[in-house]
Structure formats: structure tokens, C-alpha cells
Design an enzyme around this catalytic site. Sequence first.
Site, PDB file in Angstrom:
ATOM      1  N   SER A   1       0.794  -1.225   0.000  1.00 25.09           N
ATOM      2  CA  SER A   1       0.000   0.000   0.000  1.00 25.09           C
ATOM      3  C   SER A   1       0.826   1.275   0.000  1.00 25.09           C
ATOM      4  CB  SER A   1      -0.951   0.008   1.192  1.00 25.09           C
ATOM      5  OG  SER A   1      -0.249  -0.173   2.406  1.00 25.09           O
TER       6      SER A   1
ATOM      7  N   HIS B   1      -5.383  -2.930  -2.992  1.00 28.23           N
ATOM      8  CA  HIS B   1      -4.971  -1.910  -3.965  1.00 28.23           C
ATOM      9  C   HIS B   1      -4.902  -2.422  -5.405  1.00 28.23           C
ATOM     10  CE1 HIS B   1      -4.076   1.045  -0.828  1.00 28.23           C
ATOM     11  NE2 HIS B   1      -3.798  -0.030  -0.111  1.00 28.23           N
TER      12      HIS B   1
ATOM     13  N   LYS C   1     -11.557   1.526  -2.425  1.00 29.43           N
ATOM     14  CA  LYS C   1     -10.454   2.086  -3.227  1.00 29.43           C
ATOM     15  C   LYS C   1     -10.907   2.124  -4.693  1.00 29.43           C
ATOM     16  CE  LYS C   1      -7.637   0.179   0.457  1.00 29.43           C
ATOM     17  NZ  LYS C   1      -7.626   1.306   1.371  1.00 29.43           N
TER      18      LYS C   1
HETATM   19  C1  LIG Z   1      -3.499  -3.363   2.055  1.00 30.72           C
HETATM   20  C2  LIG Z   1      -4.698  -2.890   2.785  1.00 30.72           C
HETATM   21  N1  LIG Z   1      -5.506  -3.793   3.363  1.00 30.72           N
HETATM   22  C3  LIG Z   1      -6.602  -3.408   4.039  1.00 30.72           C
HETATM   23  C4  LIG Z   1      -6.944  -2.090   4.149  1.00 30.72           C
HETATM   24  C5  LIG Z   1      -8.163  -1.730   4.949  1.00 30.72           C
HETATM   25  O1  LIG Z   1      -9.246  -1.574   4.128  1.00 30.72           O
HETATM   26  P1  LIG Z   1     -10.458  -0.631   4.596  1.00 30.72           P
HETATM   27  O2  LIG Z   1     -10.007   0.763   4.366  1.00 30.72           O
HETATM   28  O3  LIG Z   1     -11.608  -1.045   3.750  1.00 30.72           O
HETATM   29  O4  LIG Z   1     -10.666  -0.912   6.051  1.00 30.72           O
HETATM   30  C6  LIG Z   1      -6.145  -1.120   3.532  1.00 30.72           C
HETATM   31  C7  LIG Z   1      -6.430   0.331   3.549  1.00 30.72           C
HETATM   32  O5  LIG Z   1      -7.158   0.927   4.158  1.00 30.72           O
HETATM   33  C8  LIG Z   1      -4.991  -1.533   2.853  1.00 30.72           C
HETATM   34  O6  LIG Z   1      -4.185  -0.626   2.301  1.00 30.72           O
END
Ligand SMILES: Cc1ncc(COP(=O)(O)O)c(C=O)c1O
Length: 393
Positions: free
Chosen positions: A183, A211, A242
Site C-alpha cells: 500500500s 490496492h 479504493k
Molecule cells: C493493504 C490494505 N488492506 C486493508 C486495508 C483496509 O481496508 P479498509 O479501508 O476497507 O478498512 C487497507 C487500507 O485501508 C490496505 O491498504
Amino acid sequence: MFLLDTLRDGLADLETRGLTRRRRIADTPCAAHMRVDGREIVGFASNDYLGLAAHPLLVEAMAEGARRYGAGSGGSHLLGGHSRAHALLEDELAAFAGGFVDAPRALTFSTGYMSNLATLTALAGRGTAVFSDALNHASLIDGTRLARADVSIYPHADTEALAAMLEASDAPVKLIVTDAVFSMDGNIAPLARLVELAERHGAWLVVDDAHGFGALGPQGRGTVAQAALRSAHLVYLCTFGKAVGAAGAAVIAHETVIEWLLQRARPYIFTTASPPAVAHTVSASLALIAGEEGEKRRRHLGQLIARTREILQGTRWRPVDSPTAVQPLIIGSNEATLALAARLDEHGLWVPAIRPPTVPVGTSRLRVSLSADHSFDDLDRLQSALARTGETA
Ligand SMILES: Cc1ncc(COP(=O)(O)O)c(C=O)c1O
């Protein structure tokens, strides 16, 4: 009061170390051009990679979903909150992105953070060996902690080191856990080799494609589909906040894995289901992503990525070799990163400064995040602002 003083000291310490975080207030929908804190800016901060968050079709789907199903779900999935919209979305997801496994099934969650806690605590527990990439997202890290598993961190993307750790483990259940697209770096995990290792060592491979889903792969079906992988060991996580432009997440895996999560995963069971209108919106977004409009947006995004890489390589800072919409520029110290972000802000550009604990100490960075909503003019503005701040930085 002593208790408040302790917190004030903690906050002062964060400030001294350049680690205080501040929120900005957006008055307009998430888009490349927004009004934030009362000013018109060009945003490079969102994860809305396809520029769908404010798409009229999705806005209409949200309104239509609310008219059809109401504003809230009214309960947890197992106690009355599971709607037709959630059920339809789960079927669509299994068909759309479940090609990596026999008998695919999906389970939706209100956030990706929750889906990761749920998956890791349901598949791992005391005595489970979890092998986790050093740059994994916080939600994966927190999930392994909550599971009380034996966690081994392998150096980022180092499959040789991982192979040696797996070899040395005699745990009855093993789990390899990785971001698909990292990320804060934008690079892609060595998924083919990870599948090989998972199969050789009888381990689950949990892949978080937050992502990549929507942005990568044929019809946006994600990073695993892009790599054309197939394995019964795969457990796939995707998020909808996203590239999908809405909110929520899903786990897709063999139907038995999903039934286990549904029965056992506390972060699934003990929380209110997300509003059905959100699921209805995600369904509309998936149709758009899989179709011609999605294709067109991914093509444009690819061109923006190529141009941004040229721009970042021309600066005095260190770009990361990333093929995705996440294009970081490593600056180093918190102070220098904040100063550069502030200079870009003066030019009307919002490029967030990313600091520890989100990234390792000494690798603070600007995270340039691209969206299909950006134009090449936006990138020209970024280039000239970086050039001007670079001369004086
Ligand atoms: C790699 C990754 N996994 C999980 C999440 C969490 O997802 P959410 O924002 O829907 O809680 C994120 C970012 O927020 C992320 O970058």
C-alpha cells in the site's frame, strides 16, 4: 489531572518527532479536483484509482439502494441484517474474482480492516505459524496479533528467506500472509512463488488485494487474476473503498473456508452488517469496472502511471519501482517530508506525507496516488511544483 497530563506528554512527543497527523475537511466529493479546507486543490491522496467514487451511476445506485433497502441494515449478518443486496453481491464477487479456486464463494464485510481481522483470527490461533511480509498493512499485522499466532516476519518479498522459515517450521497449520500490492510502495508481491511455497508446505496463502482489485488484471479482476494463478491454498481479500469507489470488503475462497469464517470469525459475527445500499452500489461498480468504461479508465490510468514515473525519476528524491497507481517518492526524515508536502500544498497540490509507523523509520515519503480522474495537465502541475520546490529544498 495526571491522566490527562500523560496524554498531553504523549501528544507533545508526537509533535516533536514530526509524527502528528491532521485531518483535512473535504467539502466536495472525492475527485482529482476538490475543495479541501476551503481551497481548490488537485488531490493525489485518495485510493479512488479509477475515479469512480463520485461517478453518477454509483451515486444513483447508492440512492436507489437506499430507496429499495433503507438506510441501515438493522443488524448483524447472522441476526437479520443480511439483505438481498449482500447476497447478490457475494454471488457476483465469487463469479467475478473467484477463478483461482474450485467452488468459490464470497463473504462481504463493512471494511477491509474487519475482513483481515476476521480471516486471520478464524484461520490462525495459538500454535499456528504465520509468516508475514515485513511491509504488510497494519490490518494484517493486527489480525495476526489478535489471533495469538506464532508470527514470523520475513524480509519484504524475500521468498528465499520465507522458504527457509517454512522449512524450519513443524507447526500443524501454517499461513503465509501478504499484501498483493503494497500500500505504501506500490510494488506487487511475488505471488507465483508464494503460491508454489504455500502448496509445497501445505500452508494457506492469504492475499490482501486492497490496492489491486478493480485496478489490475483482466476486467479489473485483481492481482491474482492478472498473474493467472489458481490454487486451493489461496484466500483472497478485496476491498471496495479504493478502486471500486464505495466502501466495504470481501473474502473470496473455497466455499468451505467461507463457511468456516461465517461460523467462527468474531469480527464478522459481532458487528452490524453494512447498509445494503452500499452492497447495491458495489454491484453497480463491479459492472462498470468489468465493462468498457472500466477498461478505458484502466488504460488512462496506465498512461498516467508511466508519465508519473518519468516525472518522479527526474527529481532529486528516490522514487520506488512501482507499476501501479501508488507512486511514492522516498524523502527520508519526517521533517523533510512534511516540508515538501507543505511546499506542494502552497502550489495547490495535496500529496500526503507518509511517516512511521505506516512506513519504516527513515523512509518517510510522499505518496503520489493516481486516479483515472487525473489529467496530464494535473501531472504537469505536479512536475513543475516538484521542480520549483526541489531547487529550494
Ligand atoms: C493493504 C490494505 N488492506 C486493508 C486495508 C483496509 O481496508 P479498509 O479501508 O476497507 O478498512 C487497507 C487500507 O485501508 C490496505 O491498504
